[in-house]
Design a protein around this motif. Structure first.
Motif: not given
Length: 366
Positions: A39-53
């Motif tokens: 959908d339009d919302a998911r198409r522009t979603e950014t792949l956010v990194e997760l904090d390792y620690q």
């Protein structure tokens, strides 16, 4: 999430939809109905990194965790998803019969997925073309692979790491110079230039920002296979959606986050060592010591597409993998004993014929 979340009923007939690499949509094989994945919302979603620690400290939000129904192969150790309607099948990695388990496993949810771009038919053709170029492969195996069962589409787990690094180093800078010497050869004295290197101790600091250091999170396939499938264009990663997995299997990670970082740091060190040599300068460089500090460290769990075939032929398992994006093929190279024997015999016959011909010509000349 459970395995049932990877099944999507068709709005027209109720049959299961599957993701079609050709169409880039969910397709119903029963009635032909199609549905978009994004959908339009998911198409522009950014792949956010997760904090390792934070993840190691068990501070990861519950929304980043999923439950899956996973089956473990007793032969090769692979862990892969099977839908609730399937109770027995063959391991896609080694063709060993397996029976589905009943337990659920909690794992870090994938952040990104690289959807399949090649259909099963295209991947199968790439594999058989690759086998066809192997002259010493058994004809029986080639025919079996050509006419055999369909290939399995598997999403293979990977970790990616981002890191800001600062490294102190100690090493040596080499400067090349030449000395003139007089040497005697075959009774004659001549002047020659001999190369020498003068070494001087140096130290310094280099910085490097790493983005998406890719590490395989599975033990099911030898690394020489998966490395041969690279490169992967990670810029095309899509935000994870279970619709991309419809009709495919997904392998669970068997290399945990901490072990993944150990492998990633080995990759980083190779780059950092190269940076240190560049910083040392001179004609030649030696790096004696490195001390790296990571100030920011984040990660993602991603799934990459692989078409896989595992064939049992005359008591041995042969595995072939195809990059689900670009069609690059790798696998166990099969050998035909009689073809090798034939080739050796042919070479010996040619050599023997040449020797006989030379002998005949020599006799005529005498």
């Amino acid at each position: 999430m459970t395995a049932s979340d990877h099944r999507f009923p068709c709005d027209q007939c109720g049959a299961d939809l599957r993701y079609s690499p050709d169409a880039g949509q969910l397709v119903c094989d029963h009635c032909g109905h199609r549905e978009p994945v994004e959908d339009d919302a998911r198409r522009t979603e950014t792949l956010v990194e997760l904090d390792y620690q934070a993840t190691l400290d068990a501070m990861l939000p519950e929304s980043e965790i999923e439950e899956i129904r996973q089956t473990r192969c007793t032969n090769c150790g692979a862990e892969f998803e099977m839908d609730e309607a399937t109770h027995a099948a063959e391991c896609p990695f080694c063709a060993t019969p397996v029976v589905t388990g009943t337990g659920l496993r909690r794992r870090i949810k994938p952040r990104g997925v690289l959807p399949f771009a090649l259909s099963e038919a295209e991947a199968h053709k790439a594999m058989t073309d690759w086998l066809g170029r192997l002259w010493f492969a058994p004809n029986g195996l080639k025919d079996y692979a050509r006419k055999g069962r369909r290939m399995e589409g598997i999403y293979v787990p990977y970790w990616t790491f981002d890191a800001d690094t600062t490294t102190n180093y100690r090493g040596q800078r080499g400067t090349v110079y030449y000395e003139t010497r007089r040497v005697t050869r075959n009774g004659k004295t001549e002047t020659v230039r001999v190369q020498r290197t003068s070494w001087r101790s140096v130290s310094g600091r280099v910085a490097r920002v790493f983005d998406d250091v890719l590490v395989l999170a599975s033990k099911s396939l030898p690394k020489r296979y998966t490395y041969a499938l690279e490169p992967w264009d990670l810029s095309l990663l899509q935000p994870y959606q279970p619709q991309f997995l419809a009709g495919f299997r997904s392998e669970g990670y068997t290399i945990d986050l901490e072990d993944g970082l150990i492998e990633a740091r080995k990759i980083m060190e190779q780059v950092i060592r190269r940076d240190a040599k560049f910083d040392i300068g001179g004609d030649r460089q030696r790096v004696d010591w490195l001390e790296t500090r990571i100030s920011t460290l984040t990660f993602k769990h991603v799934l990459l597409p692989v078409w896989l075939a595992a064939y049992r032929y005359r008591g041995k398992t042969y595995r072939f993998v195809v990059n689900g994006r670009n069609g690059r093929v790798q696998g166990e190279r099969p050998w035909s004993a009689w073809k090798i024997a034939f080739a050796v015999g042919l070479v010996l016959a040619v050599v023997g014929g040449l020797a006989a011909g030379i002998g005949y010509l020599s006799a005529l000349q005498q």
